[in-house]
Every structure is written in C-alpha cells, then in structure tokens.
Design a protein around this motif. Structure first.
Motif, PDB file in Angstrom:
ATOM      1  N   LYS A   1       0.866  -1.218   0.066  1.00 38.46           N
ATOM      2  CA  LYS A   1      -0.115  -0.250   0.132  1.00 38.46           C
ATOM      3  C   LYS A   1       0.549   1.240  -0.618  1.00 38.46           C
ATOM      4  CE  LYS A   1      -3.983  -1.780   3.222  1.00 38.46           C
ATOM      5  NZ  LYS A   1      -4.924  -2.099   4.045  1.00 38.46           N
ATOM      6  N   ALA A   2       2.272   0.975   0.957  1.00 40.71           N
ATOM      7  CA  ALA A   2       2.705   2.702   0.995  1.00 40.71           C
ATOM      8  C   ALA A   2       3.395   2.466  -1.082  1.00 40.71           C
ATOM      9  CB  ALA A   2       3.961   2.234   2.249  1.00 40.71           C
ATOM     10  N   ARG A   3       3.756   1.430  -1.393  1.00 36.71           N
ATOM     11  CA  ARG A   3       4.051   2.034  -2.456  1.00 36.71           C
ATOM     12  C   ARG A   3       4.028   2.078  -3.173  1.00 36.71           C
ATOM     13  NH1 ARG A   3       5.404  -0.732  -7.599  1.00 36.71           N
ATOM     14  NH2 ARG A   3       3.563  -2.251  -6.713  1.00 36.71           N
ATOM     15  N   LEU A   4       1.916   2.120  -3.492  1.00 40.42           N
ATOM     16  CA  LEU A   4       1.099   2.696  -4.727  1.00 40.42           C
ATOM     17  C   LEU A   4       1.327   3.794  -4.245  1.00 40.42           C
ATOM     18  CD1 LEU A   4      -1.006  -0.227  -4.414  1.00 40.42           C
ATOM     19  CD2 LEU A   4       0.581  -0.238  -6.167  1.00 40.42           C
ATOM     20  N   PHE A   5       0.622   4.403  -2.989  1.00 40.37           N
ATOM     21  CA  PHE A   5       0.590   5.928  -2.638  1.00 40.37           C
ATOM     22  C   PHE A   5       2.322   6.538  -2.826  1.00 40.37           C
ATOM     23  CE2 PHE A   5       1.555   8.509   0.550  1.00 40.37           C
ATOM     24  CZ  PHE A   5       0.397   9.800   1.231  1.00 40.37           C
ATOM     25  N   PHE A   6       3.290   5.616  -2.610  1.00 41.12           N
ATOM     26  CA  PHE A   6       4.018   6.523  -3.357  1.00 41.12           C
ATOM     27  C   PHE A   6       4.173   7.085  -4.720  1.00 41.12           C
ATOM     28  CE2 PHE A   6       8.350   6.693  -5.780  1.00 41.12           C
ATOM     29  CZ  PHE A   6       9.153   8.037  -4.593  1.00 41.12           C
TER      30      PHE A   6
ATOM     31  N   LEU B   1       5.487  11.448   8.869  1.00 45.58           N
ATOM     32  CA  LEU B   1       4.647  12.058   9.138  1.00 45.58           C
ATOM     33  C   LEU B   1       4.991  13.837   8.778  1.00 45.58           C
ATOM     34  CD1 LEU B   1       1.992  12.729  10.983  1.00 45.58           C
ATOM     35  CD2 LEU B   1       3.372  13.397  13.619  1.00 45.58           C
ATOM     36  N   LEU B   2       6.150  14.195   8.888  1.00 50.14           N
ATOM     37  CA  LEU B   2       6.159  15.705   8.381  1.00 50.14           C
ATOM     38  C   LEU B   2       5.684  15.860   6.640  1.00 50.14           C
ATOM     39  CD1 LEU B   2       6.125  18.923   9.020  1.00 50.14           C
ATOM     40  CD2 LEU B   2       9.242  18.154   8.757  1.00 50.14           C
ATOM     41  N   VAL B   3       6.363  14.795   5.630  1.00 46.07           N
ATOM     42  CA  VAL B   3       5.580  14.855   4.890  1.00 46.07           C
ATOM     43  C   VAL B   3       4.312  14.958   4.002  1.00 46.07           C
ATOM     44  CG1 VAL B   3       5.877  13.715   2.419  1.00 46.07           C
ATOM     45  CG2 VAL B   3       7.641  13.722   3.557  1.00 46.07           C
ATOM     46  N   LEU B   4       3.429  14.051   5.229  1.00 40.66           N
ATOM     47  CA  LEU B   4       2.353  13.966   5.001  1.00 40.66           C
ATOM     48  C   LEU B   4       1.634  15.286   5.138  1.00 40.66           C
ATOM     49  CD1 LEU B   4       1.651  10.793   6.099  1.00 40.66           C
ATOM     50  CD2 LEU B   4       1.407  10.766   3.877  1.00 40.66           C
ATOM     51  N   ASP B   5       2.225  15.731   6.269  1.00 39.09           N
ATOM     52  CA  ASP B   5       1.054  17.251   6.795  1.00 39.09           C
ATOM     53  C   ASP B   5       1.416  17.919   5.384  1.00 39.09           C
ATOM     54  OD1 ASP B   5       1.217  16.567   9.106  1.00 39.09           O
ATOM     55  OD2 ASP B   5       2.529  17.303  10.578  1.00 39.09           O
ATOM     56  N   SER B   6       3.360  17.578   5.273  1.00 41.76           N
ATOM     57  CA  SER B   6       3.358  19.399   3.894  1.00 41.76           C
ATOM     58  C   SER B   6       2.271  18.780   2.573  1.00 41.76           C
ATOM     59  CB  SER B   6       4.715  18.989   3.143  1.00 41.76           C
ATOM     60  OG  SER B   6       5.479  19.072   4.267  1.00 41.76           O
ATOM     61  N   LEU B   7       1.907  17.602   2.323  1.00 42.84           N
ATOM     62  CA  LEU B   7       1.393  17.046   1.338  1.00 42.84           C
ATOM     63  C   LEU B   7      -0.059  17.372   2.267  1.00 42.84           C
ATOM     64  CD1 LEU B   7       3.396  15.593   0.492  1.00 42.84           C
ATOM     65  CD2 LEU B   7       1.933  13.581   0.044  1.00 42.84           C
ATOM     66  N   HIS B   8      -0.827  17.840   2.532  1.00 41.81           N
ATOM     67  CA  HIS B   8      -1.788  18.292   3.942  1.00 41.81           C
ATOM     68  C   HIS B   8      -2.040  19.738   2.952  1.00 41.81           C
ATOM     69  CE1 HIS B   8      -5.458  18.639   5.234  1.00 41.81           C
ATOM     70  NE2 HIS B   8      -4.859  19.604   6.285  1.00 41.81           N
ATOM     71  N   ARG B   9      -0.488  20.227   3.416  1.00 41.18           N
ATOM     72  CA  ARG B   9      -0.603  21.562   3.300  1.00 41.18           C
ATOM     73  C   ARG B   9      -0.748  21.986   2.094  1.00 41.18           C
ATOM     74  NH1 ARG B   9       0.490  26.018   6.432  1.00 41.18           N
ATOM     75  NH2 ARG B   9       1.596  27.716   5.555  1.00 41.18           N
TER      76      ARG B   9
ATOM     77  N   ALA C   1      -1.645   7.111   3.777  1.00 40.50           N
ATOM     78  CA  ALA C   1      -1.043   8.312   5.003  1.00 40.50           C
ATOM     79  C   ALA C   1      -0.871   7.153   5.908  1.00 40.50           C
ATOM     80  CB  ALA C   1      -1.380   9.328   5.332  1.00 40.50           C
ATOM     81  N   GLU C   2      -1.172   6.209   6.394  1.00 39.53           N
ATOM     82  CA  GLU C   2      -0.487   4.945   7.537  1.00 39.53           C
ATOM     83  C   GLU C   2      -0.047   4.302   6.925  1.00 39.53           C
ATOM     84  OE1 GLU C   2      -4.471   3.983   8.810  1.00 39.53           O
ATOM     85  OE2 GLU C   2      -4.768   5.206   9.882  1.00 39.53           O
ATOM     86  N   ALA C   3      -0.123   3.577   5.995  1.00 39.80           N
ATOM     87  CA  ALA C   3       1.219   2.839   4.992  1.00 39.80           C
ATOM     88  C   ALA C   3       2.007   3.662   5.171  1.00 39.80           C
ATOM     89  CB  ALA C   3       0.296   2.318   3.896  1.00 39.80           C
ATOM     90  N   TYR C   4       2.208   4.748   4.454  1.00 36.65           N
ATOM     91  CA  TYR C   4       3.290   5.763   4.323  1.00 36.65           C
ATOM     92  C   TYR C   4       4.288   5.675   5.227  1.00 36.65           C
ATOM     93  CZ  TYR C   4       6.518   9.271   2.869  1.00 36.65           C
ATOM     94  OH  TYR C   4       7.700   9.702   2.754  1.00 36.65           O
TER      95      TYR C   4
ATOM     96  N   TRP D   1       7.673   4.024   7.283  1.00 32.95           N
ATOM     97  CA  TRP D   1       9.019   4.836   7.849  1.00 32.95           C
ATOM     98  C   TRP D   1       9.401   3.883   8.982  1.00 32.95           C
ATOM     99  CZ3 TRP D   1      13.453   6.975   5.489  1.00 32.95           C
ATOM    100  CH2 TRP D   1      12.292   7.747   4.558  1.00 32.95           C
ATOM    101  N   ARG D   2       7.934   3.065   9.445  1.00 24.50           N
ATOM    102  CA  ARG D   2       9.113   2.569  10.830  1.00 24.50           C
ATOM    103  C   ARG D   2       9.701   1.795  10.304  1.00 24.50           C
ATOM    104  NH1 ARG D   2       4.103  -0.489  13.660  1.00 24.50           N
ATOM    105  NH2 ARG D   2       6.181  -1.290  14.697  1.00 24.50           N
TER     106      ARG D   2
END
Length: 386
Positions: free
Chosen positions: A78-83, A194-202, A212-215, A219-220
């Motif tokens: 899921k993270a790969r497809l999100f990317f 998280l900061l990348v996700l915040d930036s995409l939202h912004r 978002a959770e998968a991305y 990174w975990r």
C-alpha cells in the motif's frame, strides 16, 4: 505511548549499540580502510560478500540483511502504491519541508556542519530521494535490490560520525547528548514520514487515510533497519504527532549553521530551476511549508512569490480532482510525477552515475489503472496541547 521530558532525555543518552560496536572494532583493529574498499562492491541484496571482509563487518551485514520479522508486506505494498501516486509531491516535501526542518534543530544543524555533510548538497539531496525510491520498489527487500545495502551503510555511517565526534572531543555529549542519538533518529524518522504527510496536506493533495498510514508504516520499517529503538518509536500517527510536537518544542530555534545550510539548499534548487525569473519560488515554497516563524529563523527570504505559492493548493486540488475522476488523467499525472522526479534527480547528480538511481523497473507501474472508488480523505492529527 506517552512522551515526556524525562523519557526524551533518556533517548538522548543512547545511540545504536550494534553499529557502534562494529565501528569501534573496525577502528581498534585498523580495518576501516579495508572495509571501505571492499564495501564499494556491495551494492545489492543477495550479493556474495567479498573475500577479506573483516569478520565483525561480515557478521553485521549478515545479521542486518533482512527486514524485521514483524513487517506487514500488504501494508508495504500500500505504501509503494501511495508513493507512485504522489512521488513528485513527496519529493517536494522532502526537499522543502523535511530538510529545512532538520536545520531548525540547532544541534542537528551543528552536527551536519561539523561533519561537512552538506558541502555537496546536491549529492545529499539526490541520495535522499533515491533512498526513498529504492524503498518503494516492489522488490526492495529481495535479491538484486539496492535498498538494504544502502541502509546498512547509512547505519554504519551514523555510527562512524558518533565515533569520530566523541573520540576527537568535537561534541559536547553532556550538553547535547550522544551524536545522532535515539531521540534525533526518531525525530528524523518523523521528519521524513509525518512531516511529509503534513506538507502534502498543506499543498492540498488528496490523501487517503489508508495511504497515509501505510506511508508512515513504511518509515517505521526504515527506522527499525537503521537502528531506531522499537520500544520508543511512535507506532501510530497520533503518537507521532505527540512525539514530533514535543521534540520540536524542546529543540527548534535559530542557529547560524541552520541558516547557512538553508541558504545552500535554496542556492542548489535555484540552480535547478531554469533561468532566474522563478528562483524566488524555492524560498516561497519553503516558507509556505514550514511557516513564517520557522522560515524567519532560517533566514528564508520573502518575495512577491509568497502569495502565488500560497495559492498552489487550489491548483493542485483541481489536478487531484481530475486524477480522482479520470483513470487516464490519473495515469497522465502519475507519469508526469515520475518524469519530474527523474529530471530532478538527474539534475542534482549532474549526469554522474550514482549508486542510488531510479530503476527502469518502476516504469511498468505506470500503466493506465482501472477506476478506483474514492477513499476516506486523510487529515493530520491535531496539534498536541502541553
């Protein structure tokens, strides 16, 4: 998990025991040169380790040659497809939010300056982007992948920085904690997730909660591979928000090193942007993503482009609507994102061949997809109230 001043202070006192011991042994035995020479030929997972590699290094490479046992591979997919869907936006966030955020932490900026880590910022930025691209490949943990060897080397690089700074008395451990300590490693993980996700939202990008959770989860996994203490790291986006808010309140501020590194970053990307008319866009984008207070601390210049960039989310929102409603529109935007990322990395490397490069295999992921029902849109966790 609850994060407090006391728990964060404890994280400042520990590094990465496994990698630190490997590096210390290599230096004690005078085997660092031999190790570096032989490791130039180790570039992909599953590759036979070269003859003559020091035993302590061979044991380390074998012990860290696989992903953690707890990895959920469906979540990684899921993270790969999100990317793939957001790669150009993620690259923007990494360059103009995550890296400046590092410079907002004075002791991190001091460390980067002390180790000359950004004397060649184009190389550093290209490696960061390529590291992420390698992580998001379908075979990132299989034979032939470049991701795991790169992560193994980064982990030893961090350990060697700790070794040098402490041995040469170039770091005040009592005041600043261990160089690249657990708190800072987790903080870095939050900057790149998280900061990348915040930036995409912004920026107005439409993010699904699932994506978002998968991305964040991916990174975990990266953090675990890089030696982050899994008993201390945030497991959810809500925990990540609490950690990041406290971390930044504890440490962020102005420093000469931070301002200097930011100036290097701006100069680098102004060279990438053709001509000079659009040069101020770089500063305006950084200011938009990190906010005026932080931008002022980093001496990010203001310009008339600030207003234009602040309107960018509206344009991106229109493009995202096209992508959501049209399979062909989605394919076209994904392809544009792929080409933009490729152009940015090739420009940063100035045509040189680097170990971290966008693989040809990614191209097969850009076929025209079928229509996908809209998912629940992600919104950032609320700010922590202290």
């Amino acid at each position: 998990m609850t994060y407090t001043e006391t728990s964060m202070n404890l994280l400042r006192r520990s590094g990465d025991e496994l990698a630190d011991q490997v590096v210390a042994t290599l230096f004690e035995r005078g085997e660092v040169g031999k190790f570096n020479s032989l490791m130039r030929y180790v570039t992909s997972t599953g590759q036979q380790l070269p003859e003559g590699l020091p035993a302590v290094a061979r044991d380390y490479l074998q012990e860290t040659s696989r992903a953690p046992d707890w990895v959920d591979w469906a979540e990684m997919e899921k993270a790969r497809l999100f990317f793939i869907d957001n790669n150009v936006h993620i690259s923007t966030a990494l360059s103009f939010a995550s890296m400046p955020a590092c410079y907002l932490v004075p002791h991190v900026a001091k460390l980067l300056s002390t180790t000359h880590g950004l004397h060649y910022p184009s190389k550093r930025m290209a490696e960061t982007g390529q590291f992420t691209v390698h992580l998001m490949q379908p075979d990132a943990f299989e034979a032939g992948s470049r991701f795991l060897p790169a992560a193994q080397k980064v982990r030893l690089l961090h350990a060697s920085i700790r070794h040098h700074l402490e041995r040469e008395n170039r770091w005040d451990t009592e005041a600043l904690g261990v160089p690249i300590c657990q708190e800072d490693m987790i903080g870095g993980q939050m900057f790149f997730s998280l900061l990348v996700l915040d930036s995409l939202h912004r920026l107005g990008i439409h993010l699904s909660t699932e994506g978002a959770e998968a991305y964040f989860y991916a990174w975990r996994v990266v953090g675990a591979i890089l030696g982050v203490d899994q008993d201390a790291v945030p497991r959810t986006l809500d925990e990540a928000r609490r950690f990041l808010d406290l971390y930044m309140l504890r440490h962020m501020g102005r420093s000469d090193e931070g301002a200097h590194l930011t100036r290097q970053l701006i100069d680098l990307y102004e060279e990438v942007v053709p001509g000079t008319l659009f040069d101020p866009v770089v500063s305006a984008l950084i200011r938009h993503l990190i906010g005026d207070t932080c931008a002022d601390w980093l001496d990010v210049p203001r310009s008339t482009w600030d207003t234009v960039v602040n309107a960018a989310p509206h344009l991106l929102g229109i493009l995202e609507t096209i992508e959501d409603r049209s399979p062909f529109g989605g394919w076209a935007l994904d392809r544009l994102g792929h080409l933009t990322t490729l152009l940015e990395l090739s420009t940063l490397t100035r045509g040189r061949v680097m170990h971290y490069a966008i693989p040809e295999q990614l191209k097969k992921d850009y076929g025209v997809p079928g229509a996908v029902p809209p998912a629940r849109r992600w919104t950032p966790p609320p700010a922590t109230v202290f």
